[in-house]
Design an enzyme around this catalytic site. Sequence first.
Site, mmCIF file in Angstrom:
data_model
loop_
_atom_site.group_PDB
_atom_site.id
_atom_site.type_symbol
_atom_site.label_atom_id
_atom_site.label_comp_id
_atom_site.label_asym_id
_atom_site.label_seq_id
_atom_site.Cartn_x
_atom_site.Cartn_y
_atom_site.Cartn_z
ATOM 1 N N CYS A 113 0.700 -1.108 0.048
ATOM 2 C CA CYS A 113 -0.019 -0.069 -0.055
ATOM 3 C C CYS A 113 0.817 1.149 0.094
ATOM 4 C CB CYS A 113 -0.790 -0.009 1.153
ATOM 5 S SG CYS A 113 -2.394 1.195 0.862
ATOM 6 N N HIS A 210 -3.922 -5.724 2.060
ATOM 7 C CA HIS A 210 -3.722 -6.215 3.550
ATOM 8 C C HIS A 210 -4.242 -7.402 3.887
ATOM 9 C CE1 HIS A 210 -2.430 -1.765 3.654
ATOM 10 N NE2 HIS A 210 -3.799 -1.473 3.099
#
Length: 258
Positions: A113, A210
């Site tokens: 990310c 995630h």
Amino acid sequence: MTSETQPHSDVQPHPETQPSKGTIRVLQLYPREMNIYGDWGNALVLKQRIKWHGYTPELLEYNVGDEFPDDVDIIVGGGGQDSGQLVIQDDLQARASQLKQLADEGAPMLVICGLYQLFGKFFKTSTGPVIPGIGILDVETHGTDERLIGNVTMKSAEFGDILGYENHSGQTTLGPGVEPLGTVTKGAGNNSKDGHEGARYNNVVASYLHGSLLPKNPAIADFLIRTAAERKFGTFVPGTPDDGYARLAREHAARRPR
């Protein structure tokens, strides 16, 4: 002692009682600022699987202002808010040449990310300011008002089915210097247009996923460990990891709606 109570000569001791095959050092980048979605779990998975493979893990942290450790074998980094990226940007730029050299030399890395974005060329935030990246990855990211959030599954020729969870408003476009990590079958991925997720360059794995990513995707964890061992020791001798919980997690994740 009767024959029934004598130990069998072919019984092998638990892998952790065997002599270590060597130490593998895992460095997590900026866990204070870049760990907003529990990405530290990726480092914990590497630590345990390194043990299962018969090596000794050494888990290190690098935060703003720290001395960068020598002889790092695997680098992992997670996600953070725009404010967290602003906190680390100057320090990351100061470490750019060192990290680029490691990436070009084939050091295995996993960046998630926010650090995926900053390993690219730049991240232009939705409010206008541009956070420069360090250019390891040929990608650029633009902040938008559209938030890409939900469960993701994708197909990867290298790692098979990859499962995770995305939550980002930055949309990333790949340049010709990288390949996508996979093709999305559920979810958005890098952006809302091209159907790709993540990026691959040399032994760098970059992704928006995630969850944490590695508990549900042990093939990626083992790639990082194998690559590190081969670079350091010349060969990788696998152990017998326990993938039971990973399989259950994958089955559960695959059933979840977007």
